[in-house]
Write a protein that holds these residues in place. Sequence first.
Motif, short mmCIF file in Angstrom:
data_model
loop_
_atom_site.label_atom_id
_atom_site.label_comp_id
_atom_site.label_asym_id
_atom_site.label_seq_id
_atom_site.Cartn_x
_atom_site.Cartn_y
_atom_site.Cartn_z
N ARG A 198 0.83 -1.21 0.00
CA ARG A 198 0.00 0.00 0.00
C ARG A 198 0.86 1.25 0.00
N VAL A 199 1.90 1.26 0.80
CA VAL A 199 2.80 2.43 0.85
C VAL A 199 3.40 2.68 -0.53
N ALA A 200 3.90 1.64 -1.17
CA ALA A 200 4.53 1.81 -2.48
C ALA A 200 3.54 2.40 -3.48
N LEU A 201 2.33 1.90 -3.49
CA LEU A 201 1.33 2.38 -4.42
C LEU A 201 0.84 3.78 -4.07
N ASP A 202 0.54 4.00 -2.80
CA ASP A 202 0.03 5.31 -2.37
C ASP A 202 1.05 6.42 -2.57
N GLU A 203 2.32 6.12 -2.35
CA GLU A 203 3.36 7.14 -2.43
C GLU A 203 4.09 7.15 -3.77
N SER A 204 3.78 6.20 -4.64
CA SER A 204 4.48 6.06 -5.93
C SER A 204 5.99 6.00 -5.74
N THR A 205 6.39 5.26 -4.73
CA THR A 205 7.79 5.09 -4.38
C THR A 205 8.07 3.60 -4.22
#
Length: 158
Positions: free
Chosen positions: A102-109
Amino acid sequence: MAGTGVPVRERVDGTGLTLGVVATRWHNELVDHMLDRAIEAGEASNVDHITVARVDGAVELPVLAQALARRVDAVVALGVVIRGDTSHFEYVCQSVTDGLTRVALDESTPVAHGVLTVDNYAQARARAGFEDSAEDKGYAATLAALDAACALRQVAKS
């Protein structure tokens, strides 16, 4: 441990990139070594800056990964979760995986999942990057995150 099809490289051209690494304190003899290997991978890849954060347990990794993802180009989450006698293992592993994704997708990182989820200590040691280990998850996860950050940079330019 698949053992086949693993990308073979010692570094990524991380020039101009910043890296965040969040690592747990549980099983510190393993995780500290994985953290050292992640830092070595970042340095070998010429990243501009490495920020390290520590948390007690694996469930706390995603929130720190998110804080880092807002400030750096790539994040690596490191830890060891060893199966016990209860279903707690499944809940922790699922929570960490879902949270990091979720973090990777939400932050585009890019957020590399360098958390070892194993049945026993020997399996963890075999993946922790020691001289006698079959895998080096700290190093490999760092290269994967940096490679994805480079790919994102290329996409942004096109």
